[in-house]
Every structure is written in C-alpha cells, then in structure tokens.
Design a protein around this motif. Sequence first.
Motif, PDB file in Angstrom:
ATOM      1  N   THR A  72       0.846  -1.181   0.000  1.00  0.00           N
ATOM      2  CA  THR A  72       0.000   0.000   0.000  1.00  0.00           C
ATOM      3  C   THR A  72       0.883   1.233   0.000  1.00  0.00           C
ATOM      4  O   THR A  72       2.044   1.178   0.395  1.00  0.00           O
ATOM      5  CB  THR A  72      -0.898   0.031   1.247  1.00  0.00           C
ATOM      6  OG1 THR A  72      -0.062   0.180   2.400  1.00  0.00           O
ATOM      7  CG2 THR A  72      -1.715  -1.233   1.378  1.00  0.00           C
ATOM      8  N   GLU A  73       0.332   2.354  -0.418  1.00  0.00           N
ATOM      9  CA  GLU A  73       1.124   3.584  -0.450  1.00  0.00           C
ATOM     10  C   GLU A  73       1.744   3.866   0.902  1.00  0.00           C
ATOM     11  O   GLU A  73       2.916   4.125   1.029  1.00  0.00           O
ATOM     12  CB  GLU A  73       0.247   4.761  -0.876  1.00  0.00           C
ATOM     13  CG  GLU A  73       0.049   4.869  -2.352  1.00  0.00           C
ATOM     14  CD  GLU A  73      -0.497   6.227  -2.735  1.00  0.00           C
ATOM     15  OE1 GLU A  73      -1.087   6.899  -1.873  1.00  0.00           O
ATOM     16  OE2 GLU A  73      -0.342   6.609  -3.891  1.00  0.00           O
ATOM     17  N   ASN A  74       0.905   3.805   1.966  1.00  0.00           N
ATOM     18  CA  ASN A  74       1.425   4.178   3.273  1.00  0.00           C
ATOM     19  C   ASN A  74       2.444   3.175   3.776  1.00  0.00           C
ATOM     20  O   ASN A  74       3.444   3.539   4.372  1.00  0.00           O
ATOM     21  CB  ASN A  74       0.277   4.319   4.269  1.00  0.00           C
ATOM     22  CG  ASN A  74       0.533   5.418   5.273  1.00  0.00           C
ATOM     23  OD1 ASN A  74       1.498   6.152   5.148  1.00  0.00           O
ATOM     24  ND2 ASN A  74      -0.331   5.531   6.252  1.00  0.00           N
ATOM     25  N   SER A  79       3.299   7.858   0.786  1.00  0.00           N
ATOM     26  CA  SER A  79       2.032   8.558   0.877  1.00  0.00           C
ATOM     27  C   SER A  79       2.072   9.882   0.127  1.00  0.00           C
ATOM     28  O   SER A  79       2.894  10.748   0.403  1.00  0.00           O
ATOM     29  CB  SER A  79       1.691   8.823   2.345  1.00  0.00           C
ATOM     30  OG  SER A  79       0.662   9.764   2.447  1.00  0.00           O
ATOM     31  N   LEU A  81      -0.175  12.126   0.371  1.00  0.00           N
ATOM     32  CA  LEU A  81      -0.644  13.164   1.286  1.00  0.00           C
ATOM     33  C   LEU A  81       0.491  13.750   2.115  1.00  0.00           C
ATOM     34  O   LEU A  81       0.383  14.849   2.649  1.00  0.00           O
ATOM     35  CB  LEU A  81      -1.719  12.595   2.227  1.00  0.00           C
ATOM     36  CG  LEU A  81      -3.075  12.285   1.582  1.00  0.00           C
ATOM     37  CD1 LEU A  81      -4.006  11.620   2.591  1.00  0.00           C
ATOM     38  CD2 LEU A  81      -3.717  13.547   1.025  1.00  0.00           C
ATOM     39  N   GLN A 141      -2.616   2.870  10.686  1.00  0.00           N
ATOM     40  CA  GLN A 141      -1.975   3.887   9.864  1.00  0.00           C
ATOM     41  C   GLN A 141      -1.481   3.299   8.538  1.00  0.00           C
ATOM     42  O   GLN A 141      -1.670   3.892   7.466  1.00  0.00           O
ATOM     43  CB  GLN A 141      -0.787   4.488  10.618  1.00  0.00           C
ATOM     44  CG  GLN A 141      -1.188   5.184  11.920  1.00  0.00           C
ATOM     45  CD  GLN A 141       0.019   5.590  12.740  1.00  0.00           C
ATOM     46  OE1 GLN A 141       0.667   6.585  12.428  1.00  0.00           O
ATOM     47  NE2 GLN A 141       0.327   4.817  13.770  1.00  0.00           N
ATOM     48  N   ASP A 143      -2.537   0.791   6.897  1.00  0.00           N
ATOM     49  CA  ASP A 143      -3.629   0.400   6.003  1.00  0.00           C
ATOM     50  C   ASP A 143      -4.571   1.561   5.723  1.00  0.00           C
ATOM     51  O   ASP A 143      -5.609   1.375   5.097  1.00  0.00           O
ATOM     52  CB  ASP A 143      -4.426  -0.763   6.613  1.00  0.00           C
ATOM     53  CG  ASP A 143      -3.590  -2.032   6.745  1.00  0.00           C
ATOM     54  OD1 ASP A 143      -2.572  -2.144   6.043  1.00  0.00           O
ATOM     55  OD2 ASP A 143      -3.958  -2.898   7.563  1.00  0.00           O
ATOM     56  N   GLY A 144      -4.210   2.753   6.184  1.00  0.00           N
ATOM     57  CA  GLY A 144      -5.073   3.907   6.001  1.00  0.00           C
ATOM     58  C   GLY A 144      -4.853   4.585   4.661  1.00  0.00           C
ATOM     59  O   GLY A 144      -4.284   4.017   3.732  1.00  0.00           O
ATOM     60  N   ASP A 145      -5.282   5.833   4.585  1.00  0.00           N
ATOM     61  CA  ASP A 145      -5.233   6.554   3.309  1.00  0.00           C
ATOM     62  C   ASP A 145      -3.951   7.348   3.135  1.00  0.00           C
ATOM     63  O   ASP A 145      -3.803   8.075   2.152  1.00  0.00           O
ATOM     64  CB  ASP A 145      -6.443   7.467   3.170  1.00  0.00           C
ATOM     65  CG  ASP A 145      -6.502   8.540   4.262  1.00  0.00           C
ATOM     66  OD1 ASP A 145      -5.569   8.610   5.089  1.00  0.00           O
ATOM     67  OD2 ASP A 145      -7.492   9.305   4.292  1.00  0.00           O
ATOM     68  N   GLY A 146      -3.021   7.236   4.068  1.00  0.00           N
ATOM     69  CA  GLY A 146      -1.747   7.915   3.914  1.00  0.00           C
ATOM     70  C   GLY A 146      -1.647   9.230   4.657  1.00  0.00           C
ATOM     71  O   GLY A 146      -0.655   9.931   4.537  1.00  0.00           O
ATOM     72  N   ARG A 147      -2.640   9.554   5.484  1.00  0.00           N
ATOM     73  CA  ARG A 147      -2.581  10.826   6.206  1.00  0.00           C
ATOM     74  C   ARG A 147      -1.699  10.748   7.449  1.00  0.00           C
ATOM     75  O   ARG A 147      -1.355  11.769   8.040  1.00  0.00           O
ATOM     76  CB  ARG A 147      -3.980  11.300   6.586  1.00  0.00           C
ATOM     77  CG  ARG A 147      -4.675  10.492   7.649  1.00  0.00           C
ATOM     78  CD  ARG A 147      -6.074  11.017   7.895  1.00  0.00           C
ATOM     79  NE  ARG A 147      -6.910  10.905   6.704  1.00  0.00           N
ATOM     80  CZ  ARG A 147      -8.084  11.514   6.570  1.00  0.00           C
ATOM     81  NH1 ARG A 147      -8.543  12.289   7.533  1.00  0.00           N
ATOM     82  NH2 ARG A 147      -8.785  11.365   5.465  1.00  0.00           N
TER      83      ARG A 147
END
Length: 268
Positions: A72-74, A79, A81, A141, A143-147
């Motif tokens: 994943t990105e994060n 990320s 973001l 974090q 697995d989140g959206d990268g914030r």
Amino acid sequence: MPPTDAHADPVTGPAPRAGTGAEDTLDPPGTQELLAVPAEEIPGAPSTPSTPSTPSRPSPSDVFGAPGAPVTENAAGISELLDRPAAWQPAATPAGVFQLVPVRLGRDLAVISRWMNDPAVAAFWELAGAETVTAEHLRSQLDGDGRSLPCLGVLSGTPMSYWEIYRADLDPLARHYSARSHDIGIHLLIGEINNRGRGVGAMLLRAASDLVLDNRPLCTRVLAEPDLRNTPSVAAFLGAGFRFSAEVELPDKRAALMIRDRVHRAQL
C-alpha cells in the motif's frame, strides 16, 4: 488518531489523543538491546552493489515490501498526502546522521512494542501489552489513506526512536485549533535510555521538522500538542525552535500547542 506529545529528554511523555491511543513523547525501559536496521534497508544508506547495474538505493517496494506482495502507499512510505517520506534524504545532526524510515511491521513490531511497554511510555501512549496491541495501532496507519505514517528514527544506522508524521489539517486535532491546509503534526517516542536527558530530543525534533519543511513545499508550519504537565516535552520543543501558541483542550488532556513556522525557522 496517533499520539501527540513529543517529549524528548527525561521522564515521561504525553497523554493520548482521542481515538488513537497515546499522545506524548517518551522513552522506554532500561533495556539496552538495539534493533539494527541493515544499511540496505535504509533509503540513502551506502550499499555495496553486487553488479555495476545494482542501484545504490533500493526502491520503496524493494525495501519495505516482500517480493510479489501488494504494497500500500502508506506501508511503502510513499504517501502522496505526505509527499513520500520514504524518499526524504537523511539529515546531518551533531549526534550523527538521522533518518525517518517508514515502519515495516514484520521488521519493526517487536522493538516498537518493547518501547511501548516501558511503564513511563505506557502511561501516555496506552499501548502496553502483547505485540498485537501495538500491531493494531500501526496497522491503522499503514492500512489507512496515507494521512499518518509511522516511522523509525534511525540515528547513525541504529533505530532509537518512534515517530508519527501526520496531516494535522486532516486529523481530528484540526477541530481544536485554527488549522491551515498542509499543516503537519509529529509525535515522538525516544526508545533507549542512553538517548534520554542529553538534549537528544530537541535535536531530533529540529531535524525532523526540518525534513518536513524541506520536503513539503506547501507546508508552512509543523506542530505538536504535548500535555501541558509534561514540562520536559514542552522544553524539548522550545529547544527545537517551536513556539508555544496556545493551550488546547483535547478530549484526553490539556495540551500545549507548539508550532514551528517556516518563516521563522532560521531565527529559532
């Protein structure tokens, strides 16, 4: 939501922010065992190429993800973001070269969980217990959206601190102060006892906030919210060039809103 304090020298750390667990900066048990991150796993670290075509610096997918596994990105530290922290270059400090290395769960969980089980750290981060407790906090974090991105602080090749770099303007914290777009927040936990009480916290806070400002052109300030009772944490931020902005009433603590402004970074 990740922790909020960044105490950096002696004693204890922060009280957790609502929704994420702990909030301050802290130091772990007296155990001296260190987890060494191989140089080849630290972006930008020198490596010995096996062939002339071997790149001197591995890509995030090579370093932070198993071959063939989805990254994943994060989890890869890229990320959008946060403007790809995995690619940020190391920073020179009086104590050695410092770098933020995005956490890889399989590699880093044991040492981070050990730090979280230090009684002084646990009082603020509230992540003591089995490794699964820390793993859940990290996965939320990764697995989140990268914030928000969890990182190891690596000093002269040795992991010695845990960081969370997050978009404060996209965090519940933004409800409690006048947020600006692209505000970045930081949380810090110093892991090993030999790195406490010598001004290391302030030095690292300055280095980390410099990395943020150097690599995020749209970010005008870096902030944190240590517990007002955590005098060592507040002092470390002041020593790192942050200014006290306001007292903020958060769900789990009364915090000191500490801000380091881009426009004043050369003077403070």
